[in-house]
Design a protein around this motif. Sequence first.
Motif, PDB file in Angstrom:
ATOM      1  N   LEU A  41     -15.738  63.481-118.218  1.00  0.00           N
ATOM      2  CA  LEU A  41     -15.386  64.868-118.526  1.00  0.00           C
ATOM      3  C   LEU A  41     -16.219  65.320-119.719  1.00  0.00           C
ATOM      4  CD1 LEU A  41     -13.482  67.316-118.007  1.00  0.00           C
ATOM      5  CD2 LEU A  41     -11.924  66.308-119.690  1.00  0.00           C
ATOM      6  N   ALA A  42     -16.873  66.477-119.582  1.00  0.00           N
ATOM      7  CA  ALA A  42     -17.688  67.033-120.665  1.00  0.00           C
ATOM      8  C   ALA A  42     -17.131  68.400-121.058  1.00  0.00           C
ATOM      9  CB  ALA A  42     -19.142  67.174-120.223  1.00  0.00           C
ATOM     10  N   ALA A  43     -17.110  68.655-122.350  1.00  0.00           N
ATOM     11  CA  ALA A  43     -16.577  69.921-122.852  1.00  0.00           C
ATOM     12  C   ALA A  43     -17.335  70.343-124.094  1.00  0.00           C
ATOM     13  CB  ALA A  43     -15.082  69.774-123.171  1.00  0.00           C
ATOM     14  N   GLY A  44     -17.328  71.655-124.363  1.00  0.00           N
ATOM     15  CA  GLY A  44     -17.901  72.157-125.595  1.00  0.00           C
ATOM     16  C   GLY A  44     -17.138  71.602-126.786  1.00  0.00           C
ATOM     17  N   THR A  45     -17.846  71.215-127.838  1.00  0.00           N
ATOM     18  CA  THR A  45     -17.223  70.587-128.993  1.00  0.00           C
ATOM     19  C   THR A  45     -16.493  71.622-129.851  1.00  0.00           C
ATOM     20  OG1 THR A  45     -19.025  68.977-129.012  1.00  0.00           O
ATOM     21  CG2 THR A  45     -17.650  69.125-130.988  1.00  0.00           C
ATOM     22  N   GLY A  73     -15.187  73.781-132.823  1.00  0.00           N
ATOM     23  CA  GLY A  73     -15.812  74.121-134.088  1.00  0.00           C
ATOM     24  C   GLY A  73     -17.295  74.382-134.014  1.00  0.00           C
ATOM     25  N   THR A  74     -17.864  74.381-132.796  1.00  0.00           N
ATOM     26  CA  THR A  74     -19.281  74.672-132.612  1.00  0.00           C
ATOM     27  C   THR A  74     -19.441  75.931-131.752  1.00  0.00           C
ATOM     28  OG1 THR A  74     -19.595  73.421-130.551  1.00  0.00           O
ATOM     29  CG2 THR A  74     -19.698  72.184-132.628  1.00  0.00           C
ATOM     30  N   GLU A  75     -20.679  76.386-131.632  1.00  0.00           N
ATOM     31  CA  GLU A  75     -20.915  77.589-130.840  1.00  0.00           C
ATOM     32  C   GLU A  75     -20.685  77.345-129.346  1.00  0.00           C
ATOM     33  OE1 GLU A  75     -25.747  77.238-130.296  1.00  0.00           O
ATOM     34  OE2 GLU A  75     -24.947  78.372-131.988  1.00  0.00           O
ATOM     35  N   ASP A  76     -20.622  76.087-128.937  1.00  0.00           N
ATOM     36  CA  ASP A  76     -20.351  75.754-127.538  1.00  0.00           C
ATOM     37  C   ASP A  76     -18.867  75.506-127.268  1.00  0.00           C
ATOM     38  OD1 ASP A  76     -22.998  75.903-126.631  1.00  0.00           O
ATOM     39  OD2 ASP A  76     -23.426  73.872-127.328  1.00  0.00           O
ATOM     40  N   GLU A  77     -18.015  75.790-128.236  1.00  0.00           N
ATOM     41  CA  GLU A  77     -16.590  75.487-128.112  1.00  0.00           C
ATOM     42  C   GLU A  77     -15.967  76.139-126.876  1.00  0.00           C
ATOM     43  OE1 GLU A  77     -12.507  75.794-130.838  1.00  0.00           O
ATOM     44  OE2 GLU A  77     -14.370  76.751-131.497  1.00  0.00           O
ATOM     45  N   ALA A  78     -16.410  77.353-126.539  1.00  0.00           N
ATOM     46  CA  ALA A  78     -15.789  78.100-125.446  1.00  0.00           C
ATOM     47  C   ALA A  78     -16.327  77.716-124.067  1.00  0.00           C
ATOM     48  CB  ALA A  78     -15.987  79.604-125.665  1.00  0.00           C
ATOM     49  N   VAL A  79     -17.325  76.838-124.011  1.00  0.00           N
ATOM     50  CA  VAL A  79     -17.875  76.435-122.720  1.00  0.00           C
ATOM     51  C   VAL A  79     -16.817  75.666-121.941  1.00  0.00           C
ATOM     52  CG1 VAL A  79     -19.624  75.046-121.554  1.00  0.00           C
ATOM     53  CG2 VAL A  79     -20.226  76.356-123.603  1.00  0.00           C
ATOM     54  N   THR A  96     -25.898  72.849-127.498  1.00  0.00           N
ATOM     55  CA  THR A  96     -26.203  72.198-128.774  1.00  0.00           C
ATOM     56  C   THR A  96     -25.180  71.128-129.129  1.00  0.00           C
ATOM     57  OG1 THR A  96     -25.018  73.945-129.971  1.00  0.00           O
ATOM     58  CG2 THR A  96     -27.403  74.202-129.730  1.00  0.00           C
ATOM     59  N   SER A  97     -24.000  71.159-128.505  1.00  0.00           N
ATOM     60  CA  SER A  97     -22.989  70.158-128.819  1.00  0.00           C
ATOM     61  C   SER A  97     -22.049  69.984-127.629  1.00  0.00           C
ATOM     62  CB  SER A  97     -22.191  70.562-130.061  1.00  0.00           C
ATOM     63  OG  SER A  97     -21.318  69.539-130.451  1.00  0.00           O
ATOM     64  N   VAL A  98     -21.936  68.742-127.146  1.00  0.00           N
ATOM     65  CA  VAL A  98     -21.078  68.440-125.999  1.00  0.00           C
ATOM     66  C   VAL A  98     -20.272  67.178-126.314  1.00  0.00           C
ATOM     67  CG1 VAL A  98     -20.975  68.018-123.515  1.00  0.00           C
ATOM     68  CG2 VAL A  98     -22.890  69.321-124.472  1.00  0.00           C
ATOM     69  N   THR A  99     -18.982  67.223-126.044  1.00  0.00           N
ATOM     70  CA  THR A  99     -18.119  66.066-126.208  1.00  0.00           C
ATOM     71  C   THR A  99     -17.798  65.470-124.842  1.00  0.00           C
ATOM     72  OG1 THR A  99     -17.144  66.880-128.264  1.00  0.00           O
ATOM     73  CG2 THR A  99     -15.867  65.253-127.030  1.00  0.00           C
ATOM     74  N   PHE A 100     -18.019  64.162-124.707  1.00  0.00           N
ATOM     75  CA  PHE A 100     -17.823  63.463-123.437  1.00  0.00           C
ATOM     76  C   PHE A 100     -16.624  62.528-123.540  1.00  0.00           C
ATOM     77  CE2 PHE A 100     -22.263  64.627-123.550  1.00  0.00           C
ATOM     78  CZ  PHE A 100     -22.535  65.034-122.249  1.00  0.00           C
ATOM     79  N   THR A 101     -15.844  62.491-122.475  1.00  0.00           N
ATOM     80  CA  THR A 101     -14.670  61.622-122.412  1.00  0.00           C
ATOM     81  C   THR A 101     -14.703  60.845-121.102  1.00  0.00           C
ATOM     82  OG1 THR A 101     -13.368  63.238-123.661  1.00  0.00           O
ATOM     83  CG2 THR A 101     -12.157  61.516-122.480  1.00  0.00           C
ATOM     84  N   GLY A 102     -14.491  59.537-121.185  1.00  0.00           N
ATOM     85  CA  GLY A 102     -14.331  58.720-119.995  1.00  0.00           C
ATOM     86  C   GLY A 102     -12.859  58.635-119.635  1.00  0.00           C
ATOM     87  N   VAL A 103     -12.521  59.132-118.452  1.00  0.00           N
ATOM     88  CA  VAL A 103     -11.120  59.172-118.014  1.00  0.00           C
ATOM     89  C   VAL A 103     -10.918  58.127-116.925  1.00  0.00           C
ATOM     90  CG1 VAL A 103      -9.262  60.600-117.077  1.00  0.00           C
ATOM     91  CG2 VAL A 103     -11.002  61.630-118.563  1.00  0.00           C
ATOM     92  N   ARG A 104     -10.217  57.071-117.251  1.00  0.00           N
ATOM     93  CA  ARG A 104      -9.981  56.001-116.293  1.00  0.00           C
ATOM     94  C   ARG A 104      -8.952  56.425-115.240  1.00  0.00           C
ATOM     95  NH1 ARG A 104     -11.292  53.611-121.075  1.00  0.00           N
ATOM     96  NH2 ARG A 104     -12.437  51.635-121.035  1.00  0.00           N
TER      97      ARG A 104
END
Length: 322
Positions: free
Chosen positions: A132-136, A138-144, A307-315
Amino acid sequence: MRALLVVNPAATTTSARTRDVLIHALASEMKLEAVTTEYRGHARDLGRQAADSEDIDLVVALGGDGTVNEVVNGLLHAGPNPNGLPRLAVVPGGSTNVFARALGLPNDAVEATGALLDALREGSERTVGMGLAAGTPGTEDEAVPSRWFTFCAGLGFDAGVVGRVEQQRERGKKSTHALYLRQVARQFLQEPNRRHGTITLERPDAEPVTDLVASIICNTSPWTYLGNRPVYATPKASFDTGLDVLGLSRMSTVSAARYATQLLTSSPERGAHGKHAVTLHDLDQFTLHSKVPLPLQMDGDHLGLRTSVTFTGVRRALRVIV
């Protein structure tokens, strides 16, 4: 059993006659509703409707990795709930079909349909993890909006290649491995940051990894295929663990040639390695920050600049027929 078959009519390796044969074969074993996609995102909408329905037991995706990705994002629109969601089955119809092949399915649509029917009769399934990828925040990509991926994602170099391939396909070029390799060469020649990367990888309780040119995130292995040749970027990656990352901090002509050779000759035991390569295994969550906007791809779909993406591995996110 009631099933929904999502058919991509633009699937590159199946003809209309083949699709009719496959639909007939599936309909002989279950109560089947077949829907042909009509626009980009239609498969996602159909997957979402199936997830919200109390009548659908199985969703079959007939198409390439892009179709599968859309169906998965529809099924998981409200989050993972393996026992409460329809099961997923895949009949490969694209040019590469990484997700289906990583599951051990035949790459031929007719053979895969036979394997699917056998698996259904035997009750053979597995629960797989997803990325799962999401905008980080507190960054300008937060709303993605967040987005699921089944086998890989990338920020930087490889995503730039994916974008180039998509541009060529929009101009009428057929998706082939030769086309992909040409775009790799062009991306390399025009990559402005190949000697001094702009990406930093941050994860909890660990030192950041800085100055990356390319960052490849894998949810399984192989990373991709060139024809029948599997390419292993992160050989330890698995549907049963978190996410793996291959980061490259330098792509001079010499180092790029070395890494390309390593990837083309990679094996389940060893992928790319060296002074400017870092491999991280089984990560639950991490964030990629870039000093400049870079292209992002997921499952071979170019998603624009980030510019900023947070990734999560969901088992254990979804049940899949295998």
